[in-house]
Design an enzyme around this catalytic site. Sequence first.
Site, mmCIF file in Angstrom:
data_model
loop_
_atom_site.group_PDB
_atom_site.id
_atom_site.type_symbol
_atom_site.label_atom_id
_atom_site.label_comp_id
_atom_site.label_asym_id
_atom_site.label_seq_id
_atom_site.Cartn_x
_atom_site.Cartn_y
_atom_site.Cartn_z
ATOM 1 N N ARG A 7 57.965 88.348 45.235
ATOM 2 C CA ARG A 7 58.000 88.812 43.848
ATOM 3 C C ARG A 7 57.462 87.758 42.880
ATOM 4 O O ARG A 7 57.994 87.594 41.776
ATOM 5 C CB ARG A 7 59.437 89.193 43.423
ATOM 6 C CG ARG A 7 60.049 90.314 44.244
ATOM 7 C CD ARG A 7 59.551 91.650 43.736
ATOM 8 N NE ARG A 7 60.331 92.735 44.318
ATOM 9 C CZ ARG A 7 61.205 93.461 43.639
ATOM 10 N NH1 ARG A 7 61.398 93.254 42.365
ATOM 11 N NH2 ARG A 7 61.841 94.423 44.238
ATOM 12 N N ARG A 11 58.207 90.117 36.218
ATOM 13 C CA ARG A 11 58.704 89.937 34.852
ATOM 14 C C ARG A 11 59.023 88.509 34.447
ATOM 15 O O ARG A 11 59.218 88.248 33.265
ATOM 16 C CB ARG A 11 59.921 90.838 34.630
ATOM 17 C CG ARG A 11 59.511 92.296 34.466
ATOM 18 C CD ARG A 11 60.692 93.214 34.483
ATOM 19 N NE ARG A 11 61.334 93.135 35.780
ATOM 20 C CZ ARG A 11 62.389 93.868 36.143
ATOM 21 N NH1 ARG A 11 62.911 94.714 35.298
ATOM 22 N NH2 ARG A 11 62.900 93.727 37.344
ATOM 23 N N ARG A 20 51.263 94.534 31.782
ATOM 24 C CA ARG A 20 51.925 95.774 32.187
ATOM 25 C C ARG A 20 52.143 96.721 31.015
ATOM 26 O O ARG A 20 52.002 97.931 31.150
ATOM 27 C CB ARG A 20 53.300 95.453 32.803
ATOM 28 C CG ARG A 20 53.348 95.392 34.280
ATOM 29 C CD ARG A 20 53.420 96.774 34.939
ATOM 30 N NE ARG A 20 54.741 97.363 34.901
ATOM 31 C CZ ARG A 20 55.050 98.520 34.350
ATOM 32 N NH1 ARG A 20 54.133 99.219 33.738
ATOM 33 N NH2 ARG A 20 56.268 98.997 34.399
ATOM 34 N N ASP A 56 54.201 98.421 45.528
ATOM 35 C CA ASP A 56 55.647 98.551 45.762
ATOM 36 C C ASP A 56 55.873 99.246 47.097
ATOM 37 O O ASP A 56 55.010 99.988 47.567
ATOM 38 C CB ASP A 56 56.322 99.339 44.632
ATOM 39 C CG ASP A 56 57.839 99.104 44.639
ATOM 40 O OD1 ASP A 56 58.295 98.122 44.039
ATOM 41 O OD2 ASP A 56 58.552 99.898 45.286
ATOM 42 N N TYR A 131 66.565 104.340 50.495
ATOM 43 C CA TYR A 131 66.242 104.926 49.182
ATOM 44 C C TYR A 131 66.134 106.440 49.260
ATOM 45 O O TYR A 131 66.598 107.161 48.375
ATOM 46 C CB TYR A 131 64.944 104.330 48.625
ATOM 47 C CG TYR A 131 65.108 102.926 48.085
ATOM 48 C CD1 TYR A 131 65.851 102.692 46.932
ATOM 49 C CD2 TYR A 131 64.538 101.842 48.718
ATOM 50 C CE1 TYR A 131 66.017 101.407 46.422
ATOM 51 C CE2 TYR A 131 64.694 100.551 48.228
ATOM 52 C CZ TYR A 131 65.433 100.339 47.081
ATOM 53 O OH TYR A 131 65.597 99.070 46.594
HETATM 54 O O1 CP3 Z 1 54.525 89.538 43.689
HETATM 55 C C1 CP3 Z 1 55.206 90.471 44.165
HETATM 56 O O2 CP3 Z 1 55.890 90.303 45.192
HETATM 57 C C2 CP3 Z 1 55.195 91.772 43.456
HETATM 58 C C3 CP3 Z 1 54.927 92.951 44.300
HETATM 59 C C4 CP3 Z 1 56.185 93.709 44.673
HETATM 60 C C5 CP3 Z 1 56.862 94.640 43.832
HETATM 61 N N1 CP3 Z 1 57.815 95.262 44.571
HETATM 62 C C6 CP3 Z 1 56.559 94.890 42.418
HETATM 63 C C7 CP3 Z 1 57.622 95.447 41.536
HETATM 64 C C8 CP3 Z 1 56.798 93.735 45.913
HETATM 65 C C9 CP3 Z 1 56.490 92.892 47.140
HETATM 66 C C10 CP3 Z 1 57.824 94.735 45.838
HETATM 67 C C11 CP3 Z 1 58.624 95.123 47.005
HETATM 68 C C12 CP3 Z 1 59.885 95.858 46.808
HETATM 69 N N2 CP3 Z 1 60.148 96.898 45.952
HETATM 70 C C13 CP3 Z 1 61.046 95.646 47.593
HETATM 71 C C14 CP3 Z 1 61.147 94.641 48.699
HETATM 72 C C15 CP3 Z 1 61.288 93.280 48.130
HETATM 73 C C16 CP3 Z 1 62.689 92.893 47.766
HETATM 74 O O3 CP3 Z 1 62.894 92.474 46.639
HETATM 75 O O4 CP3 Z 1 63.564 92.982 48.660
HETATM 76 C C17 CP3 Z 1 62.025 96.532 47.136
HETATM 77 C C18 CP3 Z 1 63.451 96.633 47.655
HETATM 78 C C19 CP3 Z 1 61.449 97.335 46.122
HETATM 79 C C20 CP3 Z 1 62.065 98.437 45.348
HETATM 80 C C21 CP3 Z 1 61.993 98.128 43.888
HETATM 81 N N3 CP3 Z 1 60.894 98.379 43.071
HETATM 82 C C22 CP3 Z 1 62.959 97.456 43.088
HETATM 83 C C23 CP3 Z 1 64.316 96.999 43.566
HETATM 84 C C24 CP3 Z 1 62.401 97.296 41.799
HETATM 85 C C25 CP3 Z 1 62.967 96.549 40.598
HETATM 86 C C26 CP3 Z 1 63.638 97.452 39.610
HETATM 87 C C27 CP3 Z 1 63.919 96.723 38.336
HETATM 88 O O5 CP3 Z 1 63.369 97.112 37.304
HETATM 89 O O6 CP3 Z 1 64.705 95.752 38.358
HETATM 90 C C28 CP3 Z 1 61.128 97.891 41.824
HETATM 91 C C29 CP3 Z 1 60.156 97.928 40.716
HETATM 92 C C30 CP3 Z 1 59.217 96.794 40.734
HETATM 93 N N4 CP3 Z 1 58.392 96.547 41.792
HETATM 94 C C31 CP3 Z 1 58.988 95.833 39.715
HETATM 95 C C32 CP3 Z 1 57.978 94.978 40.197
HETATM 96 C C33 CP3 Z 1 57.340 93.814 39.495
HETATM 97 C C34 CP3 Z 1 59.691 95.765 38.335
HETATM 98 C C35 CP3 Z 1 59.282 96.929 37.466
HETATM 99 C C36 CP3 Z 1 58.277 96.646 36.388
HETATM 100 O O7 CP3 Z 1 57.737 95.534 36.235
HETATM 101 O O8 CP3 Z 1 57.993 97.577 35.631
#
Ligand code: CP3
Length: 328
Positions: A7, A11, A20, A56, A131
């Site tokens: 990640r 943010r 974004r 994602d 999920y």
């Molecule tokens: O540099 C990176 O690693 C970013 C790429 C990335 C994202 N999601 C972007 C994202 C990766 C590798 C993921 C994987 C992901 N998504 C996982 C496995 C990694 C982990 O943390 O265990 C999981 C469980 C998810 C499911 C998911 N998607 C979650 C829990 C969230 C966060 C929700 C929140 O708002 O707190 C997302 C959304 C998401 N995916 C965001 C990002 C940057 C945040 C939303 C946004 O920026 O609008």
Amino acid sequence: MPVWFMRQAGRALPEYRQARGEGRFLDAIADPALCAEITLQPVRRYGVDAAVLFSDIVVPLAAIGFGVEIVPGTGPVVESPFRRAADLSRLRGLEAEADIPYVIETVRLLVRELEVPLIGFAGAPYTLASYLIEGGPSRDYALTKSLMHADPDLWMALMDRLADISLAFLAAQVGAGASAVQLFDSWAGGLSAADYERFVMPASRKVLSGLAGAGVPRIHFGVGNGELLGLMGEAGADVVGVDWRVPLAEARRRIGPGRAVQGNLDPALCLAPWDVVAGATRRVLADAGGQPGHVFNLGHGVLPATDPDILTRVVDLVHAEGRAGGAP
Ligand code: CP3
């Protein structure tokens, strides 16, 4: 020693929040130029040794029309969760060229631009299933585990479909030029080793072994997976991701020879003052013991409240003092 952060795009970076804007997350994912820019931001900012594709784990599920939305502050939410055998018909195979052309295009743009390797990724079948079944994030995975035990045939059929989808998602990224892949089984740590081995490992093995001939290192990661480290390696990983709960020397003992480890600085500690972070970083390096086959990383993703300058300093410290890259 190589270092990157799970990640690392996201943010914590003001330039991410600006790029974004306020739009839907899944719309951003479908914009290759934007995704390429967001992927490059942490490489420029932190000087990490790898880029991580901005996408994602639920992207392929949304792309085949399962009805998944990403809700800010919550995560993936499924409008109509997976509950019965009839729901299998909603999980068709992923036709990467037709379903996720924007992911393929993003990877192509990036490999042209990047001077460091690009890591592709997918969600592992168990984490994706959690999920789909829970309908969103869960604390106890009660619906997931009860379906697993109440209807093992349906469970195994679901895992097998998800394995095909994960594999197709990863193969598309590798085909477009990604040089390593990470399989995120983020929530598998909630399972006993016995349940993991019987109900989850066959599907994860299908994904990882499907990439055995692809010529790319395969990283396998989960949170709270201390009891599963050996099995997660045996599932077909070249590198096993370790969270902060198990010191790397002990993790290596559990994983056995022939595989590298990745981790494992606690991301929460990165919110502390620099001398605390520096001490914790040095402790990870010391636990890794100077042996080959360690990729420095956090034990889970960067927290949004992290000061980016702290992560830049972690990278500099690892590069200055880390001594154990290369193959195991
Ligand atoms: O540099 C990176 O690693 C970013 C790429 C990335 C994202 N999601 C972007 C994202 C990766 C590798 C993921 C994987 C992901 N998504 C996982 C496995 C990694 C982990 O943390 O265990 C999981 C469980 C998810 C499911 C998911 N998607 C979650 C829990 C969230 C966060 C929700 C929140 O708002 O707190 C997302 C959304 C998401 N995916 C965001 C990002 C940057 C945040 C939303 C946004 O920026 O609008």
